[in-house]
Each structure stands twice: as C-alpha cells, then as structure tokens.
Scaffold this motif. Structure first.
Motif, PDB file in Angstrom:
ATOM      1  N   GLU A  11      -0.405   3.845  -0.625  1.00 56.95           N
ATOM      2  CA  GLU A  11      -1.667   4.558  -0.528  1.00 56.95           C
ATOM      3  C   GLU A  11      -1.679   5.801  -1.421  1.00 56.95           C
ATOM      4  O   GLU A  11      -2.728   6.198  -1.920  1.00 56.95           O
TER       5      GLU A  11
ATOM      6  N   ALA B 239      -2.833   3.013   6.645  1.00 58.25           N
ATOM      7  CA  ALA B 239      -1.390   3.190   6.840  1.00 58.25           C
ATOM      8  C   ALA B 239      -0.876   1.836   7.320  1.00 58.25           C
ATOM      9  O   ALA B 239      -0.260   1.086   6.571  1.00 58.25           O
TER      10      ALA B 239
ATOM     11  N   VAL C   4      -8.138   5.334   2.954  1.00 55.50           N
ATOM     12  CA  VAL C   4      -6.820   4.727   2.734  1.00 55.50           C
ATOM     13  C   VAL C   4      -6.183   4.438   4.084  1.00 55.50           C
ATOM     14  O   VAL C   4      -6.285   5.227   5.022  1.00 55.50           O
TER      15      VAL C   4
ATOM     16  N   VAL D 229      -6.438  -1.384  -6.612  1.00 57.89           N
ATOM     17  CA  VAL D 229      -5.797  -0.776  -7.777  1.00 57.89           C
ATOM     18  C   VAL D 229      -4.634  -1.704  -8.095  1.00 57.89           C
ATOM     19  O   VAL D 229      -3.497  -1.491  -7.671  1.00 57.89           O
ATOM     20  N   GLY D 230      -4.959  -2.770  -8.769  1.00 55.96           N
ATOM     21  CA  GLY D 230      -4.002  -3.879  -8.930  1.00 55.96           C
ATOM     22  C   GLY D 230      -4.033  -4.754  -7.694  1.00 55.96           C
ATOM     23  O   GLY D 230      -4.446  -4.304  -6.609  1.00 55.96           O
TER      24      GLY D 230
HETATM   25  N1  SAM Z   1      -0.402  -3.800   5.639  1.00 57.46           N
HETATM   26  C1  SAM Z   1      -1.583  -3.021   5.557  1.00 57.46           C
HETATM   27  C2  SAM Z   1      -2.813  -3.895   5.583  1.00 57.46           C
HETATM   28  O1  SAM Z   1      -2.696  -5.103   5.613  1.00 57.46           O
HETATM   29  O2  SAM Z   1      -3.917  -3.357   5.573  1.00 57.46           O
HETATM   30  C3  SAM Z   1      -1.595  -2.145   4.286  1.00 57.46           C
HETATM   31  C4  SAM Z   1      -0.381  -1.266   4.139  1.00 57.46           C
HETATM   32  S1  SAM Z   1      -0.388  -0.332   2.628  1.00 57.46           S
HETATM   33  C5  SAM Z   1       1.223   0.317   2.534  1.00 57.46           C
HETATM   34  C6  SAM Z   1      -1.277   1.106   3.072  1.00 57.46           C
HETATM   35  C7  SAM Z   1      -2.488   1.378   2.241  1.00 57.46           C
HETATM   36  O3  SAM Z   1      -2.167   1.467   0.866  1.00 57.46           O
HETATM   37  C8  SAM Z   1      -3.582   0.341   2.298  1.00 57.46           C
HETATM   38  O4  SAM Z   1      -4.345   0.430   3.475  1.00 57.46           O
HETATM   39  C9  SAM Z   1      -4.389   0.703   1.056  1.00 57.46           C
HETATM   40  O5  SAM Z   1      -5.298   1.757   1.339  1.00 57.46           O
HETATM   41  C10 SAM Z   1      -3.324   1.183   0.089  1.00 57.46           C
HETATM   42  N2  SAM Z   1      -2.943   0.169  -0.919  1.00 57.46           N
HETATM   43  C11 SAM Z   1      -1.771  -0.474  -1.026  1.00 57.46           C
HETATM   44  N3  SAM Z   1      -1.769  -1.312  -2.074  1.00 57.46           N
HETATM   45  C12 SAM Z   1      -2.988  -1.168  -2.674  1.00 57.46           C
HETATM   46  C13 SAM Z   1      -3.610  -1.742  -3.836  1.00 57.46           C
HETATM   47  N4  SAM Z   1      -2.986  -2.646  -4.590  1.00 57.46           N
HETATM   48  N5  SAM Z   1      -4.858  -1.355  -4.140  1.00 57.46           N
HETATM   49  C14 SAM Z   1      -5.514  -0.444  -3.378  1.00 57.46           C
HETATM   50  N6  SAM Z   1      -4.981   0.134  -2.283  1.00 57.46           N
HETATM   51  C15 SAM Z   1      -3.738  -0.216  -1.936  1.00 57.46           C
END
Ligand code: SAM
Length: 174
Positions: free
Chosen positions: A131, A107, A105, A124-125
């Motif tokens: 995360e 950040a 996962v 996951v969607g």
């Molecule tokens: N902006 C970052 C990027 O472009 O990689 C991602 C930020 S997100 C807040 C942090 C983590 O949440 C991601 O790296 C992923 O592991 C997880 N995440 C967020 N939305 C997700 C989704 N719809 N499905 C799977 N993992 C998700």
C-alpha cells in the motif's frame, strides 16, 4: 489538483503500526491534506502529529474514523487502490485537476462494498505489492511530484544536498 485525502481501511494497531505510519508519511510528503484511519490508534496520531509539528505543513490525521461514513459523505471522487483495478494510466485520464479525491488503501482484505462505492478502482501494476508503494506511485503520477520539495514552513528544514546532511533548525533562530 484540488484536495487529496487518504482513507486507510483495515488498520490493526499492533500488526500494522509501521506500515500505516509509512502510508501516512508518504501521503504527507507527496501532497495529501490528511489521512483517516478506521481503527483508533492514539500512538499513530502522536507520531504523525509530531512529524508535522517539526517539519511543517497542516497535514491532519484522524483515527477511529468510520470508513463507510467517510466514503458516503465524501463529495468528490473515490479512488480505490487495488491490484485488480484498471491500469493507472487509464484511470488518471478520468481524474480532472478540479477533482477532490479520497484515495482508499487497504491492509487486510478490503470489503466488496469499497469496490462498488469507488468511482475508480485503480491498479499500480497487476502484481500484489504494498500500500505504501502503490500510494506513493499513484500520488507521484497524479501530482507530477509537485509536493516533493514544497515549502512547509516547519521548525526543521532539510536542504537537499549531494553529500552530508544539511538541516536548518528554525526553532533555534529566535
Ligand atoms: N490481501 C488484500 C486484499 O485482497 O484486498 C490486499 C493486501 S495488500 C498488502 C494491501 C493494500 O495494498 C491493498 O488493499 C491495496 O490498497 C494496496 N496494493 C497492493 N498491491 C497493489 C497494486 N498492485 N495496485 C494497487 N494497490 C495495491
């Protein structure tokens, strides 16, 4: 299911302390064996070890763990959670109960190398969210929630109850 480990990439100790703590707690509660976090963070380690010490089990945490080395040395399947990945139901069909899994996962922005190294990039969607949510839903689907009420032999045991709080403190039973 064999063993499940979590790899948290891009942890910034000041900014992400609560989120990474919750990633680790969710991982522990939902049946992972341990978590590797790329940046050093002794406070995070202390928090998670303190929970494990009180509530039981043998969940481990290692911070300052080089993510590239962790991924390259992992003998099982690498699953990367990302909103760009394949549908969770399709991805789960590619995982067998005998597989050891390293679940990655992010950040901040996750390096392209992780997408390439992953055996499965899983969403996951297809909406951006969190995360913690992504990991919890994935682990629950993967394990069928089997760890949720498993016996951890901790000093403290919470007894599920409809109202009030029931906690057995075994450290007082000597
Ligand atoms: N902006 C970052 C990027 O472009 O990689 C991602 C930020 S997100 C807040 C942090 C983590 O949440 C991601 O790296 C992923 O592991 C997880 N995440 C967020 N939305 C997700 C989704 N719809 N499905 C799977 N993992 C998700």
């Amino acid at each position: 299911m064999s063993g499940i480990w979590i790899l948290r990439i891009g942890h910034r100790p000041e900014r992400d302390k609560r989120v990474t703590t919750h990633v680790a707690l969710a991982a522990r509660a939902l049946g992972a064996k341990g978590i590797y976090v790329d940046s050093p963070d002794s406070k995070l380690e202390d928090n998670i070890r303190s929970v494990t010490e009180r509530f039981g089990g043998d969940f481990f945490i290692e911070t300052g763990s080089p993510w590239r080395q962790r991924l390259n040395q992992f003998p099982g399947k690498v699953v990367h959670l990302t909103m760009y990945g394949s549908r969770v139901d399709d991805a789960l069909e590619k995982v067998s109960p005998d597989d050891d899994l390293m679940i990655v996962v992010g950040a901040e922005k996750v390096p392209a190398e992780v997408y390439q190294r992953a055996d499965i990039n899983v969403s996951v969607g297809n909406q951006p969210h969190s995360e913690i949510a992504a990991l919890a839903i994935f682990l629950d689907r993967l394990t069928g929630g089997e760890a949720l009420y498993s016996e951890r032999h901790g000093k403290l045991e919470v007894i599920p109850t409809e109202r009030g709080k029931r906690v057995v403190d075994l450290s007082r039973c000597d």
